[in-house]
Design a protein around this motif. Structure first.
Motif, short mmCIF file in Angstrom:
data_model
loop_
_atom_site.label_atom_id
_atom_site.label_comp_id
_atom_site.label_asym_id
_atom_site.label_seq_id
_atom_site.Cartn_x
_atom_site.Cartn_y
_atom_site.Cartn_z
N LEU A 177 -10.78 -27.98 -10.67
CA LEU A 177 -11.37 -29.14 -9.90
C LEU A 177 -10.09 -30.20 -10.22
N ARG A 178 -9.45 -30.47 -11.26
CA ARG A 178 -8.38 -31.53 -11.37
C ARG A 178 -7.32 -31.49 -10.01
N GLY A 179 -7.28 -32.90 -9.42
CA GLY A 179 -6.56 -33.18 -8.42
C GLY A 179 -7.18 -32.91 -6.88
N GLU A 180 -8.43 -31.99 -7.15
CA GLU A 180 -8.97 -31.80 -5.89
C GLU A 180 -9.82 -32.86 -5.43
N HIS A 181 -10.27 -33.12 -3.97
CA HIS A 181 -11.10 -34.10 -3.54
C HIS A 181 -12.45 -33.92 -4.02
N ILE A 182 -13.00 -35.11 -4.08
CA ILE A 182 -14.54 -35.15 -4.70
C ILE A 182 -15.43 -34.05 -3.98
N TRP A 183 -15.50 -34.06 -2.74
CA TRP A 183 -16.51 -33.17 -1.88
C TRP A 183 -15.94 -31.45 -1.89
N ASP A 184 -14.62 -31.28 -2.35
CA ASP A 184 -14.29 -29.93 -2.69
C ASP A 184 -15.09 -29.39 -3.59
N GLY A 185 -15.28 -30.19 -4.66
CA GLY A 185 -15.91 -29.66 -5.95
C GLY A 185 -17.56 -30.00 -5.88
N PHE A 186 -17.84 -30.87 -5.00
CA PHE A 186 -19.49 -31.08 -4.77
C PHE A 186 -19.77 -31.06 -3.25
N PRO A 187 -19.48 -30.11 -2.60
CA PRO A 187 -19.48 -29.81 -1.24
C PRO A 187 -20.89 -30.41 -0.59
N GLU A 188 -22.17 -29.96 -1.39
CA GLU A 188 -23.50 -30.28 -0.68
C GLU A 188 -23.69 -31.51 -0.70
#
Length: 772
Positions: A177-188
């Protein structure tokens, strides 16, 4: 965020004079001492180092230093920004910005003074790294101590830090997750209210709160958002258990029949159930976070006065910490309607005794409270009814009584002649209209009232319409009522012995008016008024200064007795007519010149509601006394219903002679028309007038008995006593048994005996009491 300077900064330590390098190493040694072997708080170490750092620069007396950690600033006295400062910046993993700025207070851009030494640059770069490492270690340690999950986002909403709890809640690996956009980790949560709340928090730079169901983990998550210009911290907490418990509480709150309002210790509403929404007339959205003392709440005491804040039950609970039960008050809702509530207010206390929460339980007592007030309103009516000498006095006084309260805004009483068809003119009693205030325009008489008034006369039942009554048969009357600004209307028949003597018309602005219990109370009230109107009409007849004596002759076969007398060539003398069940009238008569069996045969083929019963009979000459139940099939009945007193009713060979008395002021023409409408082959043979003379003592005693009979016996007692008299029950030997008379009146034998004994007891007890 990486350090601002290049990767070869450590080589700068080898540049400069030995003296410069010695100073730099001493400064570094001191920094290591303060930031790696710390015995004090980080802030204290930074403050100490800021004050010491200038001594290790080339011009200590002219050097000023400022260290910024997030929003905290540590600087030497007199620090002022200048041209060409020595600056280095960094950012921790959790997003905290750190910077060191060093200035020469005497340096100017055009002095040509020597630039900063490379060893000085290397010093602040290294010190910044030490401070960043220590701040970062402290932040991570602090976040690890938090039982909730923690996520840090940079200004582009990319993950820069996640703890293991957040990893579990999000169901993904930290390193992925580090460096990923927030909605990539929490898409729903993308493109939902969560994204909207997060964006609002960043734009307004203010903390926000949201709850979200995480379907992958089957968890409810509560999140608090703390934004800053450089980063955003989101603290997660698993609230699945709390949500499960809350749903259970919700089920309890939603199924309880009382309204529940929860307030915090300051008196701010935090929660209400559906019943409370209904009772208070507001939605949860509008009431949420509203104070109990908000001026929008229009509550008042039993006198209609606003309740002072110091007397408010929530104020008293907050002040005393004690429970208050049964606090009665009224409330005006947003739609203008009024309601009565009973409030129980109780505190929920912490271990230390302080109030954590306040619970208010609301119960709707509008109906019993209105009935209580209505009973109090009607209580003075007894004095009016007992002392009135004319119907006009009753109508005006009662209408004023009814509209002097909060219950009714309009009242009118219209008289009616029993047994006659209602006409629209009967409702036009304009001089007797009474309104509660000038806001009600008089008169209120509409053609829309006529159908329900007809129903009230025909059935003897109170007719009502209300705003919430959508299935009414009187929709036009309902629309008219609402158009006039009222919430409901009622038409109450004023009846006695199933005969309607008038109509009471009422309108009110109460939304919950005219429920079942109120209708019962009004019906009882209407019966009482009807009895008095009947008594006044009877008194007017009996005590009229002048009386008209009318003699009718009729050969109309619509009368059972005329038809039977003609067929049998006999004489039938009707002695009395007594109302019984289902509009049946029991007639007692003597027959001369005909067999009672032959008369019984005629009765079997006629439209009689009860078989003919022989009370006594003779064979030679044939005849006797009978009892028979009829429905509106005798001339005498029509006259009695119209208010006349029948003194003679004899039918011989198909020709009836009926003599009656009416006060001279009565509309005799209308009476004759009414008789002839029912029995067309009827003629008014004579009319004479006379003035009643003073009665002898024997007649006076009879008058006393008559008064007691009419005014102090119940209708059923009167019927039973008359039936027993004319049925020969009191004769010896008896000509009718208790069972026979009870059957004629559709009563049980025990009920007949009970009413007969009570009637005799009342009659003789009151007679002897008045004789003394």
């Amino acid at each position: 965020m990486a350090d601002k300077h290049s990767d070869d900064k450590n080589n700068n330590w080898d540049q400069g004079t030995p003296q410069e390098r010695i100073k730099a190493f001493e400064a570094l040694k001191r920094a290591i001492d303060l930031f790696t072997n710390r015995s004090t708080a980080v802030d204290d170490s930074i403050q100490t180092y800021v004050t010491e750092l200038p001594q290790w620069f080339q011009y200590p007396s002219n050097t000023a230093v400022k260290i910024r950690v997030g929003d905290d600033v540590f600087e030497t006295d007199g620090f002022q920004p200048t041209a060409n400062p020595l600056v280095t910046e960094a950012r921790t993993r959790t997003g905290t910005d750190i910077s060191i700025a060093v200035v020469r207070t005497d340096r100017r851009s055009d002095t040509g003074q020597q630039a900063w030494h490379e060893s000085e640059r290397a010093l602040i770069d290294t010190v910044l790294s030490l401070i960043r490492s220590e701040i970062e270690r402290w932040e991570v340690d602090s976040l690890k101590r938090v039982s909730d999950g923690v996520v840090v986002l940079d200004s582009d909403l990319r993950y820069t830090y996640l703890d293991h709890r957040a990893e579990q809640l999000l169901g993904q690996d930290i390193e992925e997750l580090r460096g990923e956009h927030i909605w990539d980790g929490f898409p729903e949560a993308a493109e939902t209210i969560v994204e909207e709340i997060l964006q609002t928090a960043i734009e307004t730079q203010s903390p926000k709160f949201f709850e979200q169901y995480h379907s992958q983990q089957a968890q409810w998550v509560e999140a608090q958002v703390y934004p800053s210009e450089s980063h955003t911290i989101i603290v997660f907490r698993d609230i699945t258990d709390a949500k499960t418990a809350e749903r259970k509480i919700d089920r309890v709150l939603e199924t309880t029949p009382v309204g529940i309002v929860l307030l915090d210790a300051e008196g701010t509403i935090t929660r209400v159930n559906s019943r409370a929404e209904e009772l208070l007339g507001v939605s949860r959205r509008k009431v949420d976070r509203k104070g109990y003392d908000d001026p929008d709440w229009d509550i008042w005491d039993e006198a209609g006065n606003p309740i002072p804040d110091e007397d408010h039950p929530v104020t008293r609970v907050r002040r005393t910490g004690e429970t208050i039960q049964g606090f009665t008050h009224g409330i005006t809702l947003q739609d203008g309607s009024e309601r009565w509530l009973s409030s129980n207010v109780a505190p929920v206390k912490r271990v230390d005794g302080s109030i954590e929460q306040i619970i208010v339980a609301l119960e709707d007592i509008t109906v019993p409270k209105r009935l209580e007030q209505l009973i109090e309103t009607l209580r003075p009516a007894d004095a009016v009814l007992n002392n009135a000498s004319t119907a006009e006095e009753i109508k005006q006084a009662l209408c004023e009584l009814l509209t002097e309260t909060r219950e009714y805004q309009y009242a009118r009483i219209s008289e009616h002649i029993p047994g006659t068809a209602l006409t629209k003119s009967d409702l036009q009693e304009r001089s007797k209209d009474v309104a509660a205030s000038n806001s009600v325009t008089l008169p209120i008489q509409s053609q829309r009232e006529f159908p329900p008034a007809e129903a009230a006369v025909e059935t003897g039942d109170t007719q009502v319409v209300t705003r919430n009554q959508t299935d009414t048969q009187f929709e036009q009357w309902r629309a008219y009522t609402l158009d006039k600004g009222f919430q409901g209307g009622a038409i109450v028949p004023l009846k006695h012995r199933s005969r309607v003597y008038g109509l009471l018309v009422l309108y009110t602005d109460r939304g919950e008016a005219f429920g079942g219990r109120e209708q019962t109370l009004l019906t009882t009230f209407g019966d009482r008024v009807g009895q008095v109107l009947y008594s006044l009409a009877t008194e007017r007849i009996l005590h009229a200064d002048k009386v008209a004596v009318l003699t009718f002759e009729s050969t109309d076969s619509a009368s059972f007795f005329v038809a039977a007398s003609e067929q049998l060539n006999c004489t039938i003398d009707i002695i009395d007519t007594i109302p019984a069940a289902d509009d049946m009238l029991v007639h007692y008569a003597s027959v001369a010149g005909a067999s009672l069996d032959a008369l019984s045969d005629i009765a079997e083929t006629a439209d009689c509601v009860a078989p003919l019963r022989k009370i006594s009979h003779t064979e030679d000459p044939p005849g006797g006394e009978i009892e028979i139940g009829l429905q509106r099939q005798s001339l005498a009945q029509t006259l009695v219903v119209a208010g006349a007193v029948v003194t003679r009713d004899v039918v011989t060979d198909g020709r009836a002679e009926v003599v009656c008395e009416v006060p001279l002021g009565n509309d005799i023409g209308a009476l004759v028309t009414r008789v002839q409408d029912s029995f067309p082959e009827t003629t008014l043979m004579s009319k004479r007038e006379y003035t009643p003379t003073t009665e002898p003592n024997a007649h006076a005693v009879g008058r006393v008995l008559g008064d007691i009979f009419e005014n102090e016996l119940t209708e059923r007692q009167q019927q039973v006593l008359r039936a027993a008299m004319y049925g020969g029950y009191f004769e010896s030997p008896r000509r009718s048994t208790a069972t026979e008379i009870a059957d004629a009146l559709s009563l049980t034998q025990s009920t007949f005996s009970y009413h007969l004994r009570n009637a005799q007891q009342t009659l003789f007890a009151r007679l002897f009491d008045r004789s003394q």
